[in-house]
Design a protein around this motif. Structure first.
Motif, PDB file in Angstrom:
ATOM      1  N   GLY A 169      71.293  54.386  35.045  1.00 52.26           N
ATOM      2  CA  GLY A 169      72.308  54.016  36.028  1.00 52.26           C
ATOM      3  C   GLY A 169      73.095  52.785  35.608  1.00 52.26           C
ATOM      4  O   GLY A 169      74.325  52.745  35.725  1.00 52.26           O
ATOM      5  N   ILE A 170      72.393  51.791  35.110  1.00 56.32           N
ATOM      6  CA  ILE A 170      73.070  50.574  34.651  1.00 56.32           C
ATOM      7  C   ILE A 170      73.970  50.891  33.464  1.00 56.32           C
ATOM      8  O   ILE A 170      75.097  50.397  33.377  1.00 56.32           O
ATOM      9  N   ILE A 204      81.096  53.625  38.679  1.00 57.07           N
ATOM     10  CA  ILE A 204      80.352  52.369  38.857  1.00 57.07           C
ATOM     11  C   ILE A 204      79.446  52.495  40.079  1.00 57.07           C
ATOM     12  O   ILE A 204      78.267  52.131  40.028  1.00 57.07           O
ATOM     13  N   TYR A 205      79.968  53.037  41.163  1.00 58.11           N
ATOM     14  CA  TYR A 205      79.141  53.257  42.351  1.00 58.11           C
ATOM     15  C   TYR A 205      77.983  54.193  42.026  1.00 58.11           C
ATOM     16  O   TYR A 205      76.839  53.956  42.411  1.00 58.11           O
ATOM     17  N   THR A 206      78.297  55.276  41.317  1.00 60.41           N
ATOM     18  CA  THR A 206      77.252  56.229  40.937  1.00 60.41           C
ATOM     19  C   THR A 206      76.181  55.550  40.095  1.00 60.41           C
ATOM     20  O   THR A 206      74.983  55.745  40.330  1.00 60.41           O
ATOM     21  N   GLY A 207      76.600  54.735  39.139  1.00 65.16           N
ATOM     22  CA  GLY A 207      75.639  54.016  38.287  1.00 65.16           C
ATOM     23  C   GLY A 207      74.743  53.096  39.088  1.00 65.16           C
ATOM     24  O   GLY A 207      73.531  53.054  38.888  1.00 65.16           O
ATOM     25  N   LEU A 225      75.503  53.699  32.870  1.00 66.60           N
ATOM     26  CA  LEU A 225      76.687  54.365  33.403  1.00 66.60           C
ATOM     27  C   LEU A 225      77.656  53.346  34.009  1.00 66.60           C
ATOM     28  O   LEU A 225      78.871  53.407  33.762  1.00 66.60           O
ATOM     29  N   ALA A 226      77.144  52.411  34.783  1.00 67.45           N
ATOM     30  CA  ALA A 226      78.000  51.394  35.404  1.00 67.45           C
ATOM     31  C   ALA A 226      78.686  50.535  34.341  1.00 67.45           C
ATOM     32  O   ALA A 226      79.880  50.223  34.452  1.00 67.45           O
ATOM     33  N   VAL A 227      77.960  50.162  33.299  1.00 62.05           N
ATOM     34  CA  VAL A 227      78.542  49.349  32.224  1.00 62.05           C
ATOM     35  C   VAL A 227      79.594  50.153  31.466  1.00 62.05           C
ATOM     36  O   VAL A 227      80.678  49.649  31.157  1.00 62.05           O
ATOM     37  N   TRP A 228      79.283  51.413  31.151  1.00 62.54           N
ATOM     38  CA  TRP A 228      80.243  52.284  30.455  1.00 62.54           C
ATOM     39  C   TRP A 228      81.529  52.398  31.271  1.00 62.54           C
ATOM     40  O   TRP A 228      82.643  52.280  30.738  1.00 62.54           O
ATOM     41  N   ALA A 229      81.385  52.589  32.578  1.00 64.38           N
ATOM     42  CA  ALA A 229      82.548  52.690  33.453  1.00 64.38           C
ATOM     43  C   ALA A 229      83.302  51.365  33.502  1.00 64.38           C
ATOM     44  O   ALA A 229      84.546  51.338  33.467  1.00 64.38           O
ATOM     45  N   ARG A 230      82.586  50.278  33.562  1.00 65.52           N
ATOM     46  CA  ARG A 230      83.203  48.944  33.616  1.00 65.52           C
ATOM     47  C   ARG A 230      84.011  48.676  32.356  1.00 65.52           C
ATOM     48  O   ARG A 230      85.097  48.112  32.405  1.00 65.52           O
ATOM     49  N   ALA A 285      70.715  53.467  39.488  1.00 66.31           N
ATOM     50  CA  ALA A 285      69.849  52.331  39.148  1.00 66.31           C
ATOM     51  C   ALA A 285      68.954  51.947  40.328  1.00 66.31           C
ATOM     52  O   ALA A 285      67.776  51.622  40.138  1.00 66.31           O
ATOM     53  N   LEU A 286      69.492  51.994  41.530  1.00 68.40           N
ATOM     54  CA  LEU A 286      68.674  51.695  42.710  1.00 68.40           C
ATOM     55  C   LEU A 286      67.604  52.756  42.926  1.00 68.40           C
ATOM     56  O   LEU A 286      66.478  52.436  43.326  1.00 68.40           O
ATOM     57  N   LEU A 287      67.924  54.014  42.653  1.00 70.15           N
ATOM     58  CA  LEU A 287      66.925  55.083  42.755  1.00 70.15           C
ATOM     59  C   LEU A 287      65.786  54.823  41.767  1.00 70.15           C
ATOM     60  O   LEU A 287      64.607  54.895  42.131  1.00 70.15           O
ATOM     61  N   GLY A 288      66.127  54.503  40.531  1.00 71.63           N
ATOM     62  CA  GLY A 288      65.100  54.183  39.539  1.00 71.63           C
ATOM     63  C   GLY A 288      64.270  52.983  39.949  1.00 71.63           C
ATOM     64  O   GLY A 288      63.048  52.957  39.770  1.00 71.63           O
ATOM     65  N   SER A 289      64.920  51.988  40.534  1.00 77.33           N
ATOM     66  CA  SER A 289      64.208  50.795  41.007  1.00 77.33           C
ATOM     67  C   SER A 289      63.214  51.156  42.101  1.00 77.33           C
ATOM     68  O   SER A 289      62.088  50.642  42.124  1.00 77.33           O
TER      69      SER A 289
END
Length: 184
Positions: free
Chosen positions: A80-81, A120-123, A83-88, A127-131
């Motif tokens: 997830g992180i 970014i929202y999806t990522g 994905l968020a970084v890639w999108a960022r 990440a929260l699901l994994g957490s």
């Protein structure tokens, strides 16, 4: 293995990266403080809640999960992180806080944005699901809270972007999904 510490450390590194990468973003076209009080109240309330429900650090700092479950949770969090970084990286200077519109906005439809409009929202949600899997159910409360917040933010952003880019953005919406490729 202490998966709780790994999750907290991962999020700490991510937040540091996120703050540093925000330095070059374009200025907001809308009032920059609009909605900030609401965000602060939501995040402060969520933080206070998480502090009251997490295991007492003196009694048990780590949640005990089987190693395969913990590894799976950490892997999902990292995915997830990533994905968020890639999108960022792809959104570049057009990045902004949820529900903000930048000066001279550009439609970004490369990288993850070619499949989903809000990667970014999806990522963050992945990440929260994994957490939650690796570090405890209270992360699930954060997941649900942010899911509602991000859905609302996405709808508001799409409404505004459709007004700012009346031809481009509706066409982009027709060929992509909001949060989950090929599904939603």
């Amino acid at each position: 293995m202490n998966f709780t510490s790994i999750i907290y450390g991962t999020w700490l590194l991510f937040v540091v990266y996120w703050l540093i990468s925000a330095a070059g973003a374009k200025k907001n076209a809308t009032r920059p403080w609009k909605g900030i009080v609401f965000r602060m109240v939501v995040f402060a309330g969520l933080f206070a809640y998480l502090q009251t429900v997490r295991p007492n650090a003196r009694l048990s700092h780590a949640v005990i999960v089987p190693v395969p479950v913990g590894v799976l949770g950490v892997a999902i969090c990292l995915l997830g992180i990533a994905l968020a970084v890639w999108a960022r990286i792809h959104i570049g200077r057009n990045w902004g806080m949820p529900m903000s519109i930048k000066q001279e906005p550009e439609l970004v439809d490369t990288g993850p944005y070619s499949y989903i409009r809000h990667p970014i929202y999806t990522g963050f949600l992945i990440a929260l699901l994994g957490s939650a899997i690796a570090a405890g159910w209270w992360w699930g409360i954060a997941l649900l809270t942010f899911a509602v917040y991000f859905l609302y933010s996405a709808k508001m952003e799409e409404k505004r972007l459709s007004q700012v880019m009346p031809t481009q953005y509706p066409a982009y919406m027709r060929r992509t999904k909001m949060l989950i490729p090929f599904v939603l």
